[in-house]
Design an enzyme around this catalytic site. Structure first.
Site, PDB file in Angstrom:
ATOM      1  N   TYR A 260      -2.448  -1.474  10.500  1.00  0.00           N
ATOM      2  CA  TYR A 260      -2.511  -1.626   9.047  1.00  0.00           C
ATOM      3  C   TYR A 260      -1.214  -1.158   8.399  1.00  0.00           C
ATOM      4  CZ  TYR A 260      -3.991  -0.934   4.212  1.00  0.00           C
ATOM      5  OH  TYR A 260      -4.086  -0.973   2.842  1.00  0.00           O
TER       6      TYR A 260
ATOM      7  N   SER B 198       0.859  -1.187   0.000  1.00  0.00           N
ATOM      8  CA  SER B 198       0.000   0.000   0.000  1.00  0.00           C
ATOM      9  C   SER B 198       0.891   1.231   0.000  1.00  0.00           C
ATOM     10  CB  SER B 198      -0.876  -0.006   1.256  1.00  0.00           C
ATOM     11  OG  SER B 198      -1.467   1.249   1.508  1.00  0.00           O
TER      12      SER B 198
END
Length: 287
Positions: A161, A148
């Site tokens: 995350y 990401s």
């Protein structure tokens, strides 16, 4: 014929977390535009059944398989079934992932462990199950692991995350080197996928906190939902990822601002600066 269709067309793609968001976008592009057979793996069996029906109605070939990436046995069974019943895997996409909002010290232990078991362990289990089989095949194949923009940056109130995506990026970089060291560099291609802002349901379904500063966690969720409103369509992102993969890129990025974040991260590390607090800055940069 595009380079992506020449490389991937006619092959088998296995996509975890294929029921929605980026996974579904990759599946639609692979099946409908590249002519791949897609194996849709997800714990949301209704979602992948619906997607399989959609793709088959459009003339594509798809298989839906219930699979929890937290279970190494489930990935092993998925790999064996795919190779035996569908064919050799040309593309493995370790995509399944979840989010978590809130201060790190407020994060429930169960939420932390679930996130790590899906976002990090799930990638490992996928590699363990599929890569030996891919190495044994004569044809070229690709492994994509979903990191990401969070894998090259830092942000408050979603530390679990962000941590997991840093871990996946490091794992993928190491795997790339190991494949080369083992003599398979021209055979199996390992690539890291770094989406920026791509529409999905990950923010709505993100874990919350049960006590502590609940308001801060929910305010952050609302901020990220505003980012989603400006986000890239998953199908458009899929086209970009496949084109970059076909061009031989290692870091597959959805938008130019992801590369900017990579450069900013490198500069921060090179100058040994403390991370800058991001507060109220969660927007999609204009291109």
């Amino acid at each position: 014929m595009s380079d992506a269709k020449a490389l991937f067309g006619g092959g088998v793609a296995v996509i975890t977390g294929a029921g929605a968001g980026i996974g579904a976008g990759l599946a639609r592009h692979a099946a409908l535009e590249l002519g791949m057979t897609v194996v849709l793996a997800d714990v949301d069996t209704a979602a992948i059944a619906a997607l399989r029906a959609e793709l088959e109605a459009a003339g594509a070939r798809a298989v839906d398989v219930a699979c929890d990436v937290r279970d190494p046995g489930a990935l092993e069974r998925l790999a064996e079934r795919t190779v035996t019943e569908v064919g050799p895997v040309r593309l493995l996409v370790n995509n399944a992932g979840v989010e978590q909002f809130g201060y790190l010290w407020d994060t429930p232990v169960a939420n932390w462990e679930r996130l790590v078991s899906i976002n990090v362990n799930g990638v490992f289990h996928g590699i363990r199950a599929f890569l030996p089989r891919m190495l044994a095949e004569a044809g070229r194949s690709w492994v994509w692991n979903l990191s990401s923009i969070g894998g090259v940056s830092a942000a408050p109130l979603q530390a679990p995350y962000i941590m997991s995506k840093h871990a996946v990026l490091a794992l993928t970089e190491c795997l790339h080197q190991e494949v080369e060291l083992a003599g398979h560099a021209g055979h199996v291609h390992v690539q890291a996928v770094l989406p920026g802002a791509v529409a999905s349901d990950i923010f709505e379904s993100a874990g919350a906190v049960e006590d502590g500063d609940i308001a801060a966690a929910e305010e952050h969720r609302e901020a990220m939902l505003k980012v989603k409103a400006q986000a890239m369509d998953p199908l458009d992102a899929a086209r970009v990822f496949f084109d970059q993969a076909a061009a031989g890129e290692f870091y597959l990025t959805s938008q130019p601002f992801v590369v900017d974040a990579m450069a900013a991260r490198a500069d921060t590390l090179a100058h040994r600066r403390a991370p800058v607090l991001l507060q109220g800055e969660f927007t999609v940069p204009a291109e």
